[in-house]
Write a protein that holds these residues in place. Structure first.
Motif, PDB file in Angstrom:
ATOM      1  N   CYS A  63     -62.944  10.190  68.503  1.00 38.94           N
ATOM      2  CA  CYS A  63     -63.046   9.170  67.456  1.00 38.94           C
ATOM      3  C   CYS A  63     -61.850   8.227  67.466  1.00 38.94           C
ATOM      4  O   CYS A  63     -61.527   7.616  66.443  1.00 38.94           O
ATOM      5  N   ARG A  70     -65.689   4.706  63.496  1.00 36.83           N
ATOM      6  CA  ARG A  70     -64.723   5.805  63.480  1.00 36.83           C
ATOM      7  C   ARG A  70     -64.876   6.709  62.271  1.00 36.83           C
ATOM      8  O   ARG A  70     -64.840   7.945  62.391  1.00 36.83           O
ATOM      9  N   GLU A  71     -65.014   6.149  61.086  1.00 33.31           N
ATOM     10  CA  GLU A  71     -65.024   6.967  59.875  1.00 33.31           C
ATOM     11  C   GLU A  71     -66.174   7.970  59.883  1.00 33.31           C
ATOM     12  O   GLU A  71     -65.967   9.169  59.641  1.00 33.31           O
ATOM     13  N   SER A  84     -65.647  10.706  62.570  1.00 29.10           N
ATOM     14  CA  SER A  84     -64.570  11.625  62.232  1.00 29.10           C
ATOM     15  C   SER A  84     -64.960  12.534  61.074  1.00 29.10           C
ATOM     16  O   SER A  84     -64.665  13.736  61.093  1.00 29.10           O
ATOM     17  N   ALA A  99     -57.021  16.415  63.261  1.00 29.47           N
ATOM     18  CA  ALA A  99     -56.881  14.956  63.271  1.00 29.47           C
ATOM     19  C   ALA A  99     -55.561  14.456  63.824  1.00 29.47           C
ATOM     20  O   ALA A  99     -54.666  15.208  64.200  1.00 29.47           O
ATOM     21  N   THR A 134     -57.306   9.160  62.624  1.00 27.90           N
ATOM     22  CA  THR A 134     -58.328   9.744  61.741  1.00 27.90           C
ATOM     23  C   THR A 134     -57.767  10.581  60.590  1.00 27.90           C
ATOM     24  O   THR A 134     -58.515  11.281  59.909  1.00 27.90           O
TER      25      THR A 134
END
Length: 372
Positions: A183, A192-193, A196, A223, A227
């Motif tokens: 990610c 990405r959000e 993740s 993470a 992230t």
């Protein structure tokens, strides 16, 4: 002669080049921003030191800003931190082979070191070595949450490894670790959000799966700088391993990380002003790919304005003045941005710490050239 003493207080442009610079006010701002954000989440920070090669001065500043401990990629990084008096260390990697395991056991005599595991054979080797050394080693199971690198599958396979660990007298099962590296640079900012959150929810759900089976979990580590916000919002994640936030680079910035600023640059000197036909505004500097990593693309010129990087070879850089008449003179100092912090830092043996254009300190990079 003590090189450090001779440069402290010097104007940055008097430094010999190439030189790796840290803008201290920017770095301090990055530290403060991460601390303030995580303070409101209840999730701890265990910064990854692979970025700065376990430079003790940087690790200490991260601890002073509220980090609970450090994350390492390499055993040598953990050894360096322990020698500097830092004792809460997670090696987010598998330690395999008798020589490295012996070093790990020696380290475990002196600090609270924890390692990642994902294989029953390795678990049994670590357990046997820990018993023989008279230490108790903390372990976290690395769970594959989509990055498809290291890690065991979630749920049942993770539970099987946890039960094996719980039956080993030399080991302490502490929890889980997962990395959502798929990610980061490989996806767009808009994707990405969701990706993740999906990955870290899988890690948290695996935690609950083990707890429902009667397996206690105290750490769920996850993470990185790309992230950390998403992982910190997932119930069940206890800590994040963000590290690049501290010094940053322009690749992170250009891929959507805007709350931290790049604190790194490489200072170089103009060594040639070619006069052959077509040279135009070309100037040659003494920093090439052996000083500035181009793995993520060529760097930009931080200052002075009006210059562009045309190309970098091993020991030379070609700099082009947009206005040929503004071509920098011989001996002029050119400050390059750092696009790939990890790849650039590993090529230097010291940071020059700069505040308001003056060298405030020099921090040796202890693991320059050491990858064990």
């Amino acid at each position: 002669m003590n090189t450090t003493e001779t440069v402290i207080g010097m104007d940055v442009h008097e430094l010999d080049t190439p030189a790796l610079l840290v803008n201290l006010p920017i770095m301090e701002s990055n530290l403060k921003r991460m601390t303030e954000y995580l303070n409101g989440t209840g999730v701890n920070l265990r910064p990854h030191v692979k970025l700065h090669k376990a430079t003790p001065q940087l690790a200490q500043r991260q601890l002073e800003a509220g980090a609970i401990g450090m994350t390492c990629a390499k055993l040598s990084e953990a050894e360096t931190l322990a020698a500097a008096g830092i004792h809460d260390i997670l090696i987010a990697n598998q330690i395999v082979g008798s020589r490295k395991i012996d070093r790990l056991m020696e380290l475990a005599r002196h600090c609270d070191v924890k390692v990642a595991v994902d294989n029953p054979i390795n678990i049994l080797e670590l357990a046997q070595a820990a018993q023989a050394a008279g230490v108790r080693l903390g372990v976290l199971i690395e769970v594959n949450i989509g990055h498809n690198r290291c890690g065991v599958a979630p749920y049942g396979p993770t539970l099987e490894l946890a039960q094996l660990i719980l039956n080993q007298p030399g080991l302490s099962f502490l929890g889980l670790m997962g990395y959502d590296g798929h990610c980061t640079l490989k996806v767009t900012e808009s994707e990405r959000e969701a990706l993740s959150l999906k990955a870290n929810t899988l890690l948290a759900d695996t935690r609950r799966y083990l707890e429902d089976a009667g397996v206690p979990i105290s750490i769920v580590s996850a993470a990185g700088t790309f992230t950390y916000r998403f992982a910190a919002s997932v119930d069940g994640i206890t800590e994040v391993q963000a590290g690049s936030y501290l010094l940053m680079d322009t690749a992170f910035r250009d891929h959507g990380i805007h709350e931290f600023e790049p604190a790194l640059s490489v200072l170089s000197t103009v060594t040639s002003r070619p006069v052959y036909p077509g040279a135009g505004g070309l100037a040659i500097i003494d920093a090439g790919q052996k000083s500035v990593s181009t793995a993520l693309g060529d760097p930009g010129v931080k200052q002075p304005e009006g210059l562009q990087v045309r190309s970098l070879s091993d020991e030379h850089g070609r700099i082009l003045a947009v206005d040929a008449e503004a071509r920098p003179p011989l001996g002029a100092k050119i400050e390059l941005e750092v696009r790939d912090a990890n790849g650039t830092i590993k090529q230097f043996d010291r940071f020059y710490v700069i505040r308001d254009g003056i060298v405030e300190d020099v921090w040796p990079i202890p693991l320059c050239g050491n990858s064990t």
